[in-house]
Design a protein around this motif. Structure first.
Motif, PDB file in Angstrom:
ATOM      1  N   LYS A 103     -10.890  45.278  -1.534  1.00 65.48           N
ATOM      2  CA  LYS A 103     -11.691  44.003  -1.539  1.00 65.48           C
ATOM      3  C   LYS A 103     -13.208  44.082  -2.271  1.00 65.48           C
ATOM      4  O   LYS A 103     -13.723  43.194  -2.740  1.00 65.48           O
ATOM      5  CB  LYS A 103     -12.088  43.935  -0.231  1.00 65.48           C
ATOM      6  N   GLN A 104     -13.516  45.429  -2.220  1.00 69.72           N
ATOM      7  CA  GLN A 104     -14.828  45.778  -3.020  1.00 69.72           C
ATOM      8  C   GLN A 104     -14.690  45.353  -4.482  1.00 69.72           C
ATOM      9  O   GLN A 104     -15.485  44.865  -5.203  1.00 69.72           O
ATOM     10  CB  GLN A 104     -15.589  46.979  -2.752  1.00 69.72           C
ATOM     11  N   VAL A 105     -13.495  46.098  -5.050  1.00 70.17           N
ATOM     12  CA  VAL A 105     -13.093  45.717  -6.444  1.00 70.17           C
ATOM     13  C   VAL A 105     -13.042  44.123  -6.552  1.00 70.17           C
ATOM     14  O   VAL A 105     -13.545  43.657  -7.675  1.00 70.17           O
ATOM     15  CB  VAL A 105     -11.935  46.402  -6.679  1.00 70.17           C
ATOM     16  N   PHE A 106     -12.475  43.414  -5.903  1.00 70.15           N
ATOM     17  CA  PHE A 106     -11.997  42.127  -6.060  1.00 70.15           C
ATOM     18  C   PHE A 106     -13.264  41.167  -5.834  1.00 70.15           C
ATOM     19  O   PHE A 106     -13.676  40.336  -6.735  1.00 70.15           O
ATOM     20  CB  PHE A 106     -10.977  41.583  -5.163  1.00 70.15           C
ATOM     21  N   ASP A 107     -14.272  41.754  -4.981  1.00 73.38           N
ATOM     22  CA  ASP A 107     -15.504  41.108  -4.954  1.00 73.38           C
ATOM     23  C   ASP A 107     -16.484  41.419  -6.040  1.00 73.38           C
ATOM     24  O   ASP A 107     -17.016  40.428  -6.762  1.00 73.38           O
ATOM     25  CB  ASP A 107     -16.264  41.575  -3.629  1.00 73.38           C
ATOM     26  N   ALA A 108     -16.256  42.352  -6.660  1.00 66.61           N
ATOM     27  CA  ALA A 108     -17.337  42.523  -7.893  1.00 66.61           C
ATOM     28  C   ALA A 108     -16.592  41.880  -9.099  1.00 66.61           C
ATOM     29  O   ALA A 108     -17.436  41.240  -9.744  1.00 66.61           O
ATOM     30  CB  ALA A 108     -17.245  44.228  -8.247  1.00 66.61           C
ATOM     31  N   ASN A 116     -19.772  34.351 -15.465  1.00 64.02           N
ATOM     32  CA  ASN A 116     -19.250  33.913 -16.794  1.00 64.02           C
ATOM     33  C   ASN A 116     -18.579  32.310 -16.625  1.00 64.02           C
ATOM     34  O   ASN A 116     -18.022  32.003 -17.400  1.00 64.02           O
ATOM     35  CB  ASN A 116     -18.186  34.675 -17.270  1.00 64.02           C
ATOM     36  N   ASN A 117     -18.965  31.661 -15.432  1.00 64.73           N
ATOM     37  CA  ASN A 117     -18.629  30.373 -15.123  1.00 64.73           C
ATOM     38  C   ASN A 117     -16.960  30.257 -15.240  1.00 64.73           C
ATOM     39  O   ASN A 117     -16.650  29.342 -15.872  1.00 64.73           O
ATOM     40  CB  ASN A 117     -19.165  29.478 -16.220  1.00 64.73           C
ATOM     41  N   MET A 118     -16.485  31.237 -14.529  1.00 65.01           N
ATOM     42  CA  MET A 118     -14.967  31.079 -14.464  1.00 65.01           C
ATOM     43  C   MET A 118     -14.535  31.104 -12.901  1.00 65.01           C
ATOM     44  O   MET A 118     -15.382  31.138 -12.012  1.00 65.01           O
ATOM     45  CB  MET A 118     -14.310  32.280 -14.892  1.00 65.01           C
ATOM     46  N   LEU A 119     -13.439  30.527 -12.658  1.00 68.65           N
ATOM     47  CA  LEU A 119     -12.845  30.015 -11.404  1.00 68.65           C
ATOM     48  C   LEU A 119     -12.394  31.499 -10.940  1.00 68.65           C
ATOM     49  O   LEU A 119     -12.300  32.659 -11.588  1.00 68.65           O
ATOM     50  CB  LEU A 119     -11.961  29.176 -11.349  1.00 68.65           C
ATOM     51  N   ARG A 120     -12.228  31.654  -9.552  1.00 69.58           N
ATOM     52  CA  ARG A 120     -11.955  32.877  -9.035  1.00 69.58           C
ATOM     53  C   ARG A 120     -10.287  32.988  -9.517  1.00 69.58           C
ATOM     54  O   ARG A 120      -9.483  32.234  -9.415  1.00 69.58           O
ATOM     55  CB  ARG A 120     -11.912  32.555  -7.313  1.00 69.58           C
ATOM     56  N   GLY A 121     -10.249  34.098  -9.971  1.00 68.08           N
ATOM     57  CA  GLY A 121      -8.849  34.562 -10.505  1.00 68.08           C
ATOM     58  C   GLY A 121      -8.876  34.446 -11.991  1.00 68.08           C
ATOM     59  O   GLY A 121      -7.859  34.635 -12.449  1.00 68.08           O
TER      60      GLY A 121
END
Length: 166
Positions: A103-108, A116-121
């Motif tokens: 979870k910490q990795v994915f939050d980072a 970078n103005n990207m959507l999640r994923g």
């Protein structure tokens, strides 16, 4: 260049108290694929040829370097040194009983995406679209988080010792 690299690795071994075997390239002759090679061994943990090639792919993409054999060869040793450093950092974190959760990795990664103005994923999709294993980026983020927590832990211990002296 080789002797300079060996000197730098000896310094790192002293700093981390570890054993690094560099330049050991073993392959399985029946298959002969670079992904089944061992690029380095760091305290009994392997950095595979696949790990190295994946990170080179990531660096080529993220740095916008020309993706050709000459450029890949030019950065190969530097990328391998970075992977070795990351292994050492993760080992030091483990030694200090510091865990980094997915979870910490994915939050980072989400924070990187947001900057970078990207959507999640979006980062995983971008890497996948370029045939780059997203786990190489995840492992880099994990090592960065682990190392920052090691440093914070050591700083906190240092401050406690200093405070006790007064």
């Amino acid at each position: 260049p080789y002797s300079h690299t060996c000197f730098r690795l000896r310094k790192k071994r002293k700093m981390f108290g570890g054993l690094v075997s560099l330049g050991l390239i073993l392959s399985f002759p029946a298959i002969g694929q670079e992904t089944l090679q061992i690029a380095a061994i760091v305290n009994d943990e392997i950095i595979s040829g696949y790990d190295l090639q994946s990170r080179i792919d990531f660096i080529m993409f993220s740095s916008r370097l020309p993706n050709n054999a000459g450029e890949r060869g030019r950065i190969r040793l530097q990328v391998l040194n970075n992977l070795i450093n990351e292994k050492l950092k993760l080992q030091k974190a483990k030694q200090n009983k510091i865990k980094v959760y997915r979870k910490q990795v994915f939050d980072a990664i989400s924070r990187v995406e947001k900057r970078n103005n990207m959507l999640r994923g979006g980062m995983v999709k971008l890497l996948k679209d370029r045939d780059i294993d997203s786990r190489t980026f995840e492992r880099k983020v994990e090592a960065d988080i682990a190392w920052s927590r090691v440093i914070r832990s050591q700083m906190a211990q240092s401050l406690n010792v200093d405070n006790d002296a007064f």
